[in-house]
Design an enzyme around this catalytic site. Structure first.
Site, PDB file in Angstrom:
ATOM      1  N   ALA C  13       0.830  -1.207   0.000  1.00 40.92           N
ATOM      2  CA  ALA C  13       0.000   0.000   0.000  1.00 40.92           C
ATOM      3  C   ALA C  13       0.857   1.246   0.000  1.00 40.92           C
ATOM      4  O   ALA C  13       0.542   2.230   0.635  1.00 40.92           O
ATOM      5  CB  ALA C  13      -0.949  -0.017   1.193  1.00 40.92           C
ATOM      6  N   GLY C  14       1.972   1.185  -0.728  1.00 45.58           N
ATOM      7  CA  GLY C  14       2.751   2.404  -0.949  1.00 45.58           C
ATOM      8  C   GLY C  14       2.177   3.124  -2.154  1.00 45.58           C
ATOM      9  O   GLY C  14       1.074   2.813  -2.619  1.00 45.58           O
ATOM     10  N   ALA C  16       2.773   3.101  -5.403  1.00 46.00           N
ATOM     11  CA  ALA C  16       2.444   2.357  -6.621  1.00 46.00           C
ATOM     12  C   ALA C  16       1.160   1.547  -6.430  1.00 46.00           C
ATOM     13  O   ALA C  16       0.270   1.555  -7.283  1.00 46.00           O
ATOM     14  CB  ALA C  16       3.605   1.442  -7.003  1.00 46.00           C
ATOM     15  N   GLY C  17       1.067   0.852  -5.306  1.00 46.94           N
ATOM     16  CA  GLY C  17      -0.103   0.011  -5.056  1.00 46.94           C
ATOM     17  C   GLY C  17      -1.373   0.836  -4.950  1.00 46.94           C
ATOM     18  O   GLY C  17      -2.417   0.491  -5.522  1.00 46.94           O
ATOM     19  N   PHE C 116      17.498  19.707  -8.592  1.00 53.59           N
ATOM     20  CA  PHE C 116      17.845  18.446  -7.960  1.00 53.59           C
ATOM     21  C   PHE C 116      18.972  17.793  -8.754  1.00 53.59           C
ATOM     22  O   PHE C 116      19.091  18.034  -9.962  1.00 53.59           O
ATOM     23  CB  PHE C 116      16.627  17.519  -7.930  1.00 53.59           C
ATOM     24  CG  PHE C 116      16.471  16.829  -6.610  1.00 53.59           C
ATOM     25  CD1 PHE C 116      15.809  17.450  -5.568  1.00 53.59           C
ATOM     26  CD2 PHE C 116      17.006  15.564  -6.399  1.00 53.59           C
ATOM     27  CE1 PHE C 116      15.680  16.821  -4.344  1.00 53.59           C
ATOM     28  CE2 PHE C 116      16.878  14.940  -5.169  1.00 53.59           C
ATOM     29  CZ  PHE C 116      16.211  15.562  -4.150  1.00 53.59           C
ATOM     30  N   ASP C 237      10.114  -8.774  -0.198  1.00 59.33           N
ATOM     31  CA  ASP C 237       9.164  -9.888  -0.269  1.00 59.33           C
ATOM     32  C   ASP C 237       8.745 -10.196  -1.710  1.00 59.33           C
ATOM     33  O   ASP C 237       8.743 -11.349  -2.128  1.00 59.33           O
ATOM     34  CB  ASP C 237       7.921  -9.587   0.574  1.00 59.33           C
ATOM     35  CG  ASP C 237       8.272  -9.277   2.025  1.00 59.33           C
ATOM     36  OD1 ASP C 237       9.380  -9.640   2.443  1.00 59.33           O
ATOM     37  OD2 ASP C 237       7.437  -8.678   2.725  1.00 59.33           O
ATOM     38  N   GLN C 256      21.479   1.199  -5.458  1.00 62.09           N
ATOM     39  CA  GLN C 256      21.974   2.558  -5.243  1.00 62.09           C
ATOM     40  C   GLN C 256      22.368   2.768  -3.781  1.00 62.09           C
ATOM     41  O   GLN C 256      21.560   2.542  -2.887  1.00 62.09           O
ATOM     42  CB  GLN C 256      20.916   3.586  -5.630  1.00 62.09           C
ATOM     43  CG  GLN C 256      21.430   5.013  -5.517  1.00 62.09           C
ATOM     44  CD  GLN C 256      20.499   6.017  -6.167  1.00 62.09           C
ATOM     45  OE1 GLN C 256      19.446   6.319  -5.644  1.00 62.09           O
ATOM     46  NE2 GLN C 256      20.890   6.519  -7.323  1.00 62.09           N
ATOM     47  N   HIS C 258      23.431   5.656  -1.278  1.00 59.00           N
ATOM     48  CA  HIS C 258      23.487   7.104  -1.123  1.00 59.00           C
ATOM     49  C   HIS C 258      24.699   7.422  -0.259  1.00 59.00           C
ATOM     50  O   HIS C 258      24.911   6.774   0.757  1.00 59.00           O
ATOM     51  CB  HIS C 258      22.188   7.590  -0.467  1.00 59.00           C
ATOM     52  CG  HIS C 258      21.989   9.062  -0.593  1.00 59.00           C
ATOM     53  ND1 HIS C 258      22.743   9.965   0.104  1.00 59.00           N
ATOM     54  CD2 HIS C 258      21.142   9.789  -1.362  1.00 59.00           C
ATOM     55  CE1 HIS C 258      22.350  11.193  -0.217  1.00 59.00           C
ATOM     56  NE2 HIS C 258      21.384  11.111  -1.107  1.00 59.00           N
ATOM     57  N   LEU C 268      18.831   9.051   5.856  1.00 53.00           N
ATOM     58  CA  LEU C 268      19.370   9.857   4.777  1.00 53.00           C
ATOM     59  C   LEU C 268      19.609  11.312   5.156  1.00 53.00           C
ATOM     60  O   LEU C 268      18.744  11.972   5.710  1.00 53.00           O
ATOM     61  CB  LEU C 268      18.376   9.811   3.621  1.00 53.00           C
ATOM     62  CG  LEU C 268      19.020   9.932   2.267  1.00 53.00           C
ATOM     63  CD1 LEU C 268      19.906   8.729   2.017  1.00 53.00           C
ATOM     64  CD2 LEU C 268      17.953  10.033   1.211  1.00 53.00           C
ATOM     65  N   GLU C 271      21.426  15.385  -0.346  1.00 54.34           N
ATOM     66  CA  GLU C 271      22.568  16.102  -0.915  1.00 54.34           C
ATOM     67  C   GLU C 271      22.412  17.615  -0.800  1.00 54.34           C
ATOM     68  O   GLU C 271      23.352  18.351  -1.063  1.00 54.34           O
ATOM     69  CB  GLU C 271      22.828  15.661  -2.357  1.00 54.34           C
ATOM     70  CG  GLU C 271      21.618  15.641  -3.255  1.00 54.34           C
ATOM     71  CD  GLU C 271      21.740  14.546  -4.339  1.00 54.34           C
ATOM     72  OE1 GLU C 271      22.228  13.450  -4.023  1.00 54.34           O
ATOM     73  OE2 GLU C 271      21.355  14.794  -5.481  1.00 54.34           O
ATOM     74  N   ARG C 302      26.102  10.657  -6.901  1.00 51.02           N
ATOM     75  CA  ARG C 302      25.998   9.790  -5.725  1.00 51.02           C
ATOM     76  C   ARG C 302      26.971   8.618  -5.730  1.00 51.02           C
ATOM     77  O   ARG C 302      27.656   8.362  -4.744  1.00 51.02           O
ATOM     78  CB  ARG C 302      24.573   9.219  -5.638  1.00 51.02           C
ATOM     79  CG  ARG C 302      23.568  10.215  -5.143  1.00 51.02           C
ATOM     80  CD  ARG C 302      22.181   9.612  -5.124  1.00 51.02           C
ATOM     81  NE  ARG C 302      21.201  10.636  -4.729  1.00 51.02           N
ATOM     82  CZ  ARG C 302      19.901  10.423  -4.652  1.00 51.02           C
ATOM     83  NH1 ARG C 302      19.391   9.246  -4.939  1.00 51.02           N
ATOM     84  NH2 ARG C 302      19.092  11.381  -4.276  1.00 51.02           N
ATOM     85  N   HIS C 371      20.119   2.379  -0.569  1.00 47.69           N
ATOM     86  CA  HIS C 371      19.013   3.310  -0.689  1.00 47.69           C
ATOM     87  C   HIS C 371      17.907   2.840  -1.624  1.00 47.69           C
ATOM     88  O   HIS C 371      16.725   2.966  -1.315  1.00 47.69           O
ATOM     89  CB  HIS C 371      19.582   4.649  -1.178  1.00 47.69           C
ATOM     90  CG  HIS C 371      18.595   5.761  -1.229  1.00 47.69           C
ATOM     91  ND1 HIS C 371      17.755   6.046  -0.171  1.00 47.69           N
ATOM     92  CD2 HIS C 371      18.301   6.661  -2.197  1.00 47.69           C
ATOM     93  CE1 HIS C 371      16.991   7.084  -0.503  1.00 47.69           C
ATOM     94  NE2 HIS C 371      17.287   7.465  -1.726  1.00 47.69           N
ATOM     95  N   GLU C 402       9.161   0.316  -6.838  1.00 43.34           N
ATOM     96  CA  GLU C 402      10.551  -0.116  -6.664  1.00 43.34           C
ATOM     97  C   GLU C 402      10.694  -1.618  -6.902  1.00 43.34           C
ATOM     98  O   GLU C 402      11.735  -2.088  -7.329  1.00 43.34           O
ATOM     99  CB  GLU C 402      11.048   0.246  -5.249  1.00 43.34           C
ATOM    100  CG  GLU C 402      12.557   0.066  -5.090  1.00 43.34           C
ATOM    101  CD  GLU C 402      13.076   0.537  -3.742  1.00 43.34           C
ATOM    102  OE1 GLU C 402      12.339   1.244  -3.028  1.00 43.34           O
ATOM    103  OE2 GLU C 402      14.223   0.198  -3.407  1.00 43.34           O
ATOM    104  N   ARG C 413      19.545   5.510 -10.496  1.00 43.42           N
ATOM    105  CA  ARG C 413      18.327   6.316 -10.520  1.00 43.42           C
ATOM    106  C   ARG C 413      18.631   7.761 -10.164  1.00 43.42           C
ATOM    107  O   ARG C 413      19.431   8.032  -9.276  1.00 43.42           O
ATOM    108  CB  ARG C 413      17.303   5.762  -9.513  1.00 43.42           C
ATOM    109  CG  ARG C 413      16.054   6.618  -9.396  1.00 43.42           C
ATOM    110  CD  ARG C 413      15.043   6.028  -8.439  1.00 43.42           C
ATOM    111  NE  ARG C 413      15.456   6.028  -7.049  1.00 43.42           N
ATOM    112  CZ  ARG C 413      15.460   7.110  -6.264  1.00 43.42           C
ATOM    113  NH1 ARG C 413      15.095   8.282  -6.738  1.00 43.42           N
ATOM    114  NH2 ARG C 413      15.835   7.015  -5.005  1.00 43.42           N
ATOM    115  N   LEU C 419       9.504   8.745  -7.034  1.00 43.08           N
ATOM    116  CA  LEU C 419       8.103   9.127  -6.812  1.00 43.08           C
ATOM    117  C   LEU C 419       7.374   9.212  -8.141  1.00 43.08           C
ATOM    118  O   LEU C 419       6.180   8.917  -8.238  1.00 43.08           O
ATOM    119  CB  LEU C 419       8.015  10.468  -6.068  1.00 43.08           C
ATOM    120  CG  LEU C 419       8.392  10.449  -4.585  1.00 43.08           C
ATOM    121  CD1 LEU C 419       8.197  11.840  -3.969  1.00 43.08           C
ATOM    122  CD2 LEU C 419       7.585   9.430  -3.800  1.00 43.08           C
TER     123      LEU C 419
END
Lengths: 235, 116, 598
Positions: C13-14, C16-17, C116, C237, C256, C258, C268, C271, C302, C371, C402, C413, C419
């Protein structure tokens, strides 16, 4: 150096009521997090100890517990933030049903959160581009949008303790988040929900919620804005 | 999902009135203290009280005091009871006692003031 | 055992889901399963922003965004997918605003954007080959962009009355030979996904969920490494489900790191701290980045900074921490107090809260932190899971976020693209599912659907073995950090192939203290450890076979990029012995590979 955790334990399959168990362990210094110490208890001494956790840096809101009588996040509390010369008392958040050890039943908390209709409702069809909103108007929402739903505030509120139906500061904060959003058209619906005997009027500006909030949100200020808004609406 | 004993409509007027009566009480109570207690001569001699009470201003002053004080105090008391989860019957009884005693004391007080 | 039937099941339930769930039309049943309450998902930890060429602050175009993403990926990203993502980014971000996400705003009231790392535009907009300069492309909401995005998506799911199974821990997929409309695609055993098995954490009851379509949006595997910025629930999982069902994982060697995680905790430090003038120091007090990147110094990419930090530590110029690990220092003490308080509040807050370090007075101890997983479950641009180099689809199985490898991130990335990935491909996956379930019936459920889960649980619950979950996991994490971390070489990786075999054998001997049924987090951690070990294997093998250095994958014995032999994706399949390796071509449409330098 040695610290002692005095943890409230309860396993519904074995215990008729909660009891306290002490664990003493060596720590490097007073900068260790309570969550890491709980993990060491679980991983090295007693795997049956149950608690929730996820992000471990104060953004997910899973590990709200009571440490020496204060509602806090286990991951954001270091030893030096508490008196570790005496046993550190670790308990589940108060006034909620305990499922096991430090895990409480959050369903009532979520039900109250859902009661304020926590989603933007707009009557006009959205424009092709973004809706315009001034940065000042946007920033009015930011403090309330910081909420991580950890329940530290609601379970620290004496009004919640005496009246389990009281909607509580977290849900009121969420009502503010949408009622004061210039893009939202459903403020009245939300105000109707909180303008009930178990709603906002049970807040007696005790400020426990403000003290408990790990994200340093001034809940009482936000609740006061809602009270003023209701007063304006009614009078 | 919420209990409703004693609730009719919005809680906002009650909340606002509690604050307004609170502010009024600060003024009236201080006044009351000075005329009744600070100088025993003006508060405790029958003639002084009698003389003052014939003045319409003082009648209004005391009428305000009893009305505002009773409303503020009893509304606050009811607020304390509403902070607890009470059975509807208990809640209704308490609400009834508060309303009836409020009316009774108010009638008594007003009668007394107006009898001067 | 309790059985359920839903048209669609979404695991995780992040961002994407949740985004996918919003695409399931009325009239079809959909359930989202998550092992934590939805707002606890790790999407909430993202700070910086979401990338989209809105051009609200300065001129920008999706093609420039695409170029940056391709270059950032070290040319391993599939350009057809990157084109879709960067084009759709603009619509996707505006849609979030319409859903109610609170953004910071420009003076005109539009969505605010900021610069960024890695996001650029040509200095002369009419000359695409002119020098690239930084562009304001990251749409943000203070420094809590991921948090408000997660909450906004969850709120919209509540509005649409999406059904959630919170604190349900999915343990396996159910694959079957299946009879489908498109029977041509489902030949052979286990080729169709027909549901999943889950454990209700509150009761330890095993539930079997029958479905037409399953989407895996299970996030990353950061917890394979000792030092990680990922949540405790980031145990890979979804990767393990796919891998254990004979399906491949793609580009798993690309992890990746960081450069600036808080020492010991991995939290984190963005940067931005270096962007504002913070510098990295070794134990001699030297500003060592001057030696590694004389021009950009501390603001190098990075992967480069991470490698420099590790080199300093290896050559004895790191600080030894009380936990036995080494760190370097991030020094911001020379910055004006206003800069620290106004521009870096969250970051300096972390240092204060978690390490008790006062950044205005003393340097912050930092070390590279695991990361993000660039690799993952191979999918089409519509989230359909594929099982070979010819992109043959697995009917009924989808992945996004992810956990998936579309691949838009390739070898590395860019910040703000994670996001973006979840909202673009979460939605596309959801749309593909919505179409799929309309003309598909339920395929029959095998009788032994839950067998593997039940036997695993029985084994762990009844085991009297000597191995302990915490100790074994720590061993895995430390070895992965040391041998499959930032620098890799054949010797270490070969050692790890036998290590992982022995860890897997020892895992069979794991026993736990908690024999109860209510909230048995001991059991859950034991199952998660199995997933970690299963996910570690393809990372190790991918790193071993890829004999080049590209993006985040850095081989000491093959220090250069080798486009002639290695401009291709790796696919790793589980077998009884050593995993099988195959390769998939990279889609190159607009930009031919060039040397990646900044």
């Amino acid at each position: 150096m040695k610290v002692t955790l005095r943890i409230q334990r309860y396993n519904p399959e074995k215990d008729s009521e909660p009891y306290y168990q002490e664990f003493s362990l060596e720590v490097d210094d007073d900068k260790e997090r309570i969550l890491d110490i709980l993990h060491r208890v679980k991983w090295q001494y007693d795997g049956t100890l149950a608690f929730r956790r996820s992000c471990a840096h104060g953004v997910c809101g899973s590990d709200g517990i009571r440490i020496n009588g204060r509602n806090r996040l286990a991951c954001s509390t270091l030893l030096r933030d508490v008196n570790y010369r005496k046993p550190i008392v670790i308990e589940p958040l108060p006034s909620m049903a305990i499922i096991k050890d430090l895990i409480v039943d959050m369903s009532d908390f979520y039900k109250k959160y859902e009661a304020v209709k926590p989603y933007l409702t707009s009557n006009a069809p959205p424009p092709e581009n973004e809706r315009l909103q001034s940065n000042e108007d946007a920033e009015k929402l930011f403090e309330s949008a910081k909420c991580i739903l950890c329940a530290c505030c609601t379970t620290s509120c004496p009004s919640t303790w005496s009246d389990g139906n009281y909607i509580g500061p977290a849900a009121l904060l969420k009502a503010y988040r949408f009622a004061f959003d210039t893009r939202d058209d459903a403020a009245d619906d939300r105000l109707d929900v909180i303008d009930t005997p178990d709603g906002i009027w049970r807040c007696h500006t005790i400020f426990n919620c403000v003290e408990a909030c790990p994200k340093e949100i001034n809940l009482t200020w936000h609740i006061s804005q809602l009270k003023k808004r209701l007063a304006e609406r009614e009078m | 999902m919420y209990k409703h004993t004693g609730s009719r409509g919005s809680g906002a007027p009650g909340w606002v009135l509690q604050r307004i009566t609170g502010i009024l009480l600060v003024v009236v109570v201080i006044g009351h203290y000075f005329i009744m207690h600070a100088d025993p001569a003006s508060g405790h001699t029958y003639s002084a009280v009698l003389e003052r009470m014939h003045h319409p201003f003082w009648k209004m002053f005391d009428l305000t005091f009893i009305t505002v004080g009773l409303w503020h105090g009893l509304n606050g008391t009811w607020g304390i009871f509403r902070d607890y989860e009470l059975k509807p019957a208990v809640s209704l009884t308490i609400y009834g006692i508060i309303i009836l005693s409020g009316i009774a004391f108010w009638v008594l007080g007003v009668n007394t003031i107006l009898s001067f | 055992m309790i059985k359920h039937q839903y048209d669609v099941l979404i695991v995780g339930a992040g961002g994407a889901g949740l985004r996918a769930a919003l695409e399931i039309p009325e009239g079809f049943s959909c359930a989202v399963l998550s092992k934590v309450s939805p707002t606890r998902s790790h999407t909430g930890a993202a700070q910086g922003g979401v990338g989209a060429a809105l051009g609200n602050e300065e001129e920008d175009s999706w093609e420039w965004h695409m170029f940056d993403t391709v270059k950032g990926s070290d040319y391993l990203g599939d350009q057809d997918a990157i084109e879709i993502m960067t084009k759709d980014a603009i619509r996707a971000v505006i849609e979030l605003e319409h859903m109610g996400m609170p953004f910071s705003r420009t003076p005109e009231g539009k969505i605010a954007q900021r610069r960024f790392g890695g996001h650029t535009r040509p200095e002369n907009p009419n000359d695409p080959d002119s020098k690239r300069v930084a562009v304001k492309r990251s749409c943000y909401s203070a420094d809590r962009t991921g948090h408000v995005m997660l909450h906004t998506l969850y709120e919209n799911c509540l509005k649409q009355k999406v059904q959630f199974f919170s604190e349900y821990f999915v343990t396996d997929l159910i694959m079957s030979a299946g009879q489908r409309l498109d029977s041509s695609r489902s030949s052979g055993q286990g080729n169709v996904c027909v549901g999943l098995v889950a454990l209700d954490i509150a009761t330890s009851e095993v539930h079997v969920f029958h479905a037409k379509a399953v989407m895996l949006a299970t996030g990353g595997y950061g917890r394979i490494f000792r030092i990680t910025s990922n949540a405790h629930v980031g145990t890979g999982d979804g990767f393990a489900f796919v891998y254990n069902n004979g399906l491949p994982l793609e580009d798993m060697e690309f992890v990746q790191f960081h450069p600036t995680g808080l020492w010991k905790l991995g939290i984190l430090i963005s940067e931005a701290a270096r962007g504002e003038g913070g510098i990295l120091l070794n134990n001699k007090g030297e500003r060592f980045m001057e030696r590694y990147a004389p021009t950009v110094k501390d603001l190098a990419p990075r992967d480069m900074v991470s490698r420099a930090i590790l080199t300093e530590i290896r050559e004895g110029r790191g600080f030894k921490g009380s936990d036995g690990t080494y760190y370097v220092q991030l020094d911001v003490t020379h910055l004006p107090k206003e800069v620290i308080d106004d521009k870096l509040p969250e970051i300096t807050g972390f240092a204060r809260t978690y390490l008790g370090v006062e950044p205005t007075k003393e340097p912050i101890p930092v070390q590279p932190t695991a990361h993000y997983a660039m690799g993952g479950i191979p999918t089409t641009v519509d989230g359909e899971v594929i099982k070979d180099k010819k992109s043959t689809k697995v009917p009924g199985l989808y992945a996004a976020g992810e956990a998936a490898c579309v691949s838009v991130h390739g070898g590395n990335r860019l910040g703000t693209n994670s996001l973006l990935d979840i909202i673009v491909f979460g939605r596309r996956g959801g749309k593909a599912i919505a179409k799929f379930i309309k003309d598909t019936d339920f395929a029959p459920l095998p009788n032994d659907a839950a067998e593997r889960t039940v036997s695993t649980i029985d084994r762990i619950m009844n085991s009297k073995g000597k191995e302990k979950v915490g100790a074994l996991r720590m061993e895995l994490q430390e070895k992965m950090m040391e041998k499959v971390g930032i620098f890799r070489n054949e010797k270490d990786l070969k050692e790890m192939t036998s290590e992982i075999k022995s860890l897997r054998e020892r895992y069979q001997e794991v026993s736990i203290d908690d024999k109860g049924k209510v909230f048995n987090t001991d059991l859950m951690e034991a199952i998660e450890l199995g997933n970690l070990i299963d996910t570690a294997e393809p990372i190790i093998y991918g790193a071993l076979v890829r004999q080049e250095s590209r993006g985040a994958h850095s081989r000491e014995d093959f220090p250069n990029r080798d486009d002639k032999n290695w401009l291709k994706h790796t696919l790793i399949y589980k077998t009884d012995g050593a995993p099988k390796v195959d390769y998939k071509p990279v889609s190159i449409t607009r930009f031919q590979p060039k040397e990646r330098k900044y």
